[in-house]
Design a protein around this motif. Structure first.
Motif, PDB file in Angstrom:
ATOM      1  N   UNK A 169       0.852  -1.200   0.000  1.00  0.00           N
ATOM      2  CA  UNK A 169       0.000   0.000   0.000  1.00  0.00           C
ATOM      3  C   UNK A 169       0.888   1.252   0.000  1.00  0.00           C
ATOM      4  N   UNK A 170       1.910   1.225   0.836  1.00  0.00           N
ATOM      5  CA  UNK A 170       2.830   2.375   0.911  1.00  0.00           C
ATOM      6  C   UNK A 170       3.561   2.556  -0.415  1.00  0.00           C
ATOM      7  N   UNK A 171       3.991   1.436  -1.006  1.00  0.00           N
ATOM      8  CA  UNK A 171       4.691   1.495  -2.307  1.00  0.00           C
ATOM      9  C   UNK A 171       3.828   2.151  -3.376  1.00  0.00           C
ATOM     10  N   UNK A 208      -4.561   4.346   3.696  1.00  0.00           N
ATOM     11  CA  UNK A 208      -5.403   3.187   3.996  1.00  0.00           C
ATOM     12  C   UNK A 208      -6.824   3.420   3.495  1.00  0.00           C
ATOM     13  N   UNK A 209      -7.278   4.663   3.583  1.00  0.00           N
ATOM     14  CA  UNK A 209      -8.636   4.988   3.108  1.00  0.00           C
ATOM     15  C   UNK A 209      -8.740   4.781   1.602  1.00  0.00           C
ATOM     16  N   UNK A 210      -7.695   5.180   0.878  1.00  0.00           N
ATOM     17  CA  UNK A 210      -7.699   5.000  -0.587  1.00  0.00           C
ATOM     18  C   UNK A 210      -7.697   3.510  -0.930  1.00  0.00           C
ATOM     19  N   UNK A 211      -6.924   2.747  -0.201  1.00  0.00           N
ATOM     20  CA  UNK A 211      -6.897   1.299  -0.414  1.00  0.00           C
ATOM     21  C   UNK A 211      -8.265   0.704  -0.104  1.00  0.00           C
ATOM     22  N   UNK A 212      -8.909   1.179   0.946  1.00  0.00           N
ATOM     23  CA  UNK A 212     -10.243   0.686   1.305  1.00  0.00           C
ATOM     24  C   UNK A 212     -11.228   0.908   0.159  1.00  0.00           C
ATOM     25  N   UNK A 262     -14.834  -1.247   4.051  1.00  0.00           N
ATOM     26  CA  UNK A 262     -14.809  -0.169   5.035  1.00  0.00           C
ATOM     27  C   UNK A 262     -13.395  -0.022   5.601  1.00  0.00           C
ATOM     28  N   UNK A 263     -12.994   1.198   5.960  1.00  0.00           N
ATOM     29  CA  UNK A 263     -11.665   1.384   6.576  1.00  0.00           C
ATOM     30  C   UNK A 263     -11.452   0.506   7.815  1.00  0.00           C
ATOM     31  N   UNK A 264     -12.510   0.241   8.535  1.00  0.00           N
ATOM     32  CA  UNK A 264     -12.370  -0.594   9.740  1.00  0.00           C
ATOM     33  C   UNK A 264     -11.959  -2.024   9.371  1.00  0.00           C
ATOM     34  N   UNK A 265     -12.414  -2.478   8.205  1.00  0.00           N
ATOM     35  CA  UNK A 265     -12.034  -3.815   7.734  1.00  0.00           C
ATOM     36  C   UNK A 265     -10.547  -3.844   7.382  1.00  0.00           C
ATOM     37  N   UNK A 266     -10.068  -2.744   6.779  1.00  0.00           N
ATOM     38  CA  UNK A 266      -8.642  -2.672   6.440  1.00  0.00           C
ATOM     39  C   UNK A 266      -7.799  -2.656   7.707  1.00  0.00           C
ATOM     40  N   UNK A 267      -8.290  -1.953   8.723  1.00  0.00           N
ATOM     41  CA  UNK A 267      -7.576  -1.935  10.013  1.00  0.00           C
ATOM     42  C   UNK A 267      -7.419  -3.355  10.545  1.00  0.00           C
ATOM     43  N   UNK A 268      -8.488  -4.139  10.430  1.00  0.00           N
ATOM     44  CA  UNK A 268      -8.400  -5.545  10.878  1.00  0.00           C
ATOM     45  C   UNK A 268      -7.412  -6.320  10.013  1.00  0.00           C
ATOM     46  N   UNK A 269      -7.452  -6.113   8.697  1.00  0.00           N
ATOM     47  CA  UNK A 269      -6.527  -6.825   7.802  1.00  0.00           C
ATOM     48  C   UNK A 269      -5.075  -6.573   8.188  1.00  0.00           C
ATOM     49  N   UNK A 270      -4.786  -5.312   8.517  1.00  0.00           N
ATOM     50  CA  UNK A 270      -3.395  -4.930   8.770  1.00  0.00           C
ATOM     51  C   UNK A 270      -2.958  -5.174  10.218  1.00  0.00           C
ATOM     52  N   UNK A 271      -3.890  -5.641  11.048  1.00  0.00           N
ATOM     53  CA  UNK A 271      -3.591  -5.787  12.480  1.00  0.00           C
ATOM     54  C   UNK A 271      -2.684  -6.966  12.788  1.00  0.00           C
ATOM     55  N   UNK A 275      -5.929  -6.217  -6.726  1.00  0.00           N
ATOM     56  CA  UNK A 275      -6.113  -4.783  -6.452  1.00  0.00           C
ATOM     57  C   UNK A 275      -4.784  -4.061  -6.253  1.00  0.00           C
ATOM     58  N   UNK A 276      -3.799  -4.783  -5.733  1.00  0.00           N
ATOM     59  CA  UNK A 276      -2.475  -4.180  -5.555  1.00  0.00           C
ATOM     60  C   UNK A 276      -1.609  -4.359  -6.795  1.00  0.00           C
ATOM     61  N   UNK A 277      -2.200  -5.016  -7.794  1.00  0.00           N
ATOM     62  CA  UNK A 277      -1.510  -5.203  -9.073  1.00  0.00           C
ATOM     63  C   UNK A 277      -0.189  -5.963  -8.897  1.00  0.00           C
TER      64      UNK A 277
END
Lengths: 127, 163
Positions: free
Chosen positions: A39-41, A46-50, A56-65, A81-83
């Motif tokens: 994502x950083x690359x 995180x919101x854009x990735x969501x 939802x951003x909360x789901x991404x928070x769980x993914x990255x936890x 999605x990350x190609x």
């Protein structure tokens, strides 16, 4: 520097944790780290990735936890999605996953419960 | 209150240094007491917490996403190890970037509790870490405690007293 410390309970913990638990935690945390790095690359927040993955951003928070159990489908969707290829996404986990699959597959370690129903349980068929 | 930071040898690694806290010259750290106090009933969760800390030390470093931040005062670094919704335990820490964490104590997270202030055991553990974090920050500002050249270890640690 701080003095070095060890204790009975810490030694007990080190010895009692099963190889499968060790690997499960390792895989989840490494995969979360890899996704975050990608994502950083990409230069995304995180919101854009969501938005990209339609979650939802909360789901991404769980993914990255580092605690989330990904399904195989979700890993594939994230890779698209990350190609990146599937292998690129899991690259830091590849050795760990192979070891995990071989532990799950060996007759002596067949779990009595559904321990191997995490995504890599199916991985051996696709690998 | 007196406290001392000790380095947990087996959990520290190339990716992060793991410290724990001994309070008032007790025999064991707050982290030891957390493990001991909850192992019998929450064995799976305790094992996962232990292993998470080990992976932080040896494989990934203390990435921000592995923690729930803003458990303390703004900017004091007090956080909790990320706990899933259905998990029962909360462990408080102080995070210094990705290179070092100080493990505190923890407690059971009652389902009805939304904030640590609402539960006496969580409140006690969180407030302890808030006090310790503030004291460490002051001693770093006063150059009593410093970071090592490689930026991964705290130097100048000893038994400190908080008034």
């Amino acid at each position: 520097m701080a003095r070095k410390y060890s204790s009975e309970i810490l030694n007990e913990m080190m010895n009692r944790i099963s190889p499968i638990t060790k690997m499960e935690v390792s895989i989840k945390m490494r995969l979360a780290s890899r996704i975050q790095d990608l994502i950083v690359e990409k230069g995304w927040t995180k919101s854009e990735f969501a938005l990209k993955v339609n979650k939802q951003p909360s789901e991404i928070t769980k993914w990255l936890s580092g605690t989330h159990t990904f399904t195989m489908d979700t890993i594939c969707e994230i890779a698209v999605d990350l190609d990146v290829s599937f292998n690129e996404l899991i690259q830091s986990n590849e050795t760990v996953i192979k070891q995990y699959v071989s532990i799950c597959a060996s007759p002596q370690s067949q779990p009595k419960t559904n321990e191997c129903i995490s995504p890599v349980g199916d991985f051996s068929n696709n690998f | 209150m007196k406290y001392e930071l000790v380095e947990l040898e087996t959990l520290s690694g190339n990716c992060a240094t793991i410290y724990a806290v001994i309070v008032d010259n007790e025999e064991s750290t707050l982290f030891d007491q957390f493990l001991q106090g909850h192992l019998a009933i929450f064995s799976k969760e305790i094992e996962e917490i232990y292993q998470t800390v080990s992976i932080i030390g040896h494989e990934t470093g203390a990435r921000q996403d592995f923690f729930k931040e803003r458990e303390g005062k703004p900017g004091d670094g007090v956080c909790a190890l990320y706990d899933k919704e259905n998990s029962s335990l909360r462990l408080y820490c102080i995070r210094y970037g990705t290179v070092a964490i100080v493990l505190g104590g923890g407690a059971v997270k009652p389902k009805a509790t939304r904030a640590w202030q609402d539960d006496p055991k969580l409140k006690h553990q969180a407030e302890l870490m808030i006090k310790i974090s503030a004291d460490i920050m002051k001693r770093i500002r006063d150059k009593e405690i410093n970071w090592s050249r490689d930026g991964r270890h705290l130097i100048g640690l000893g038994v400190f007293e908080i008034e």
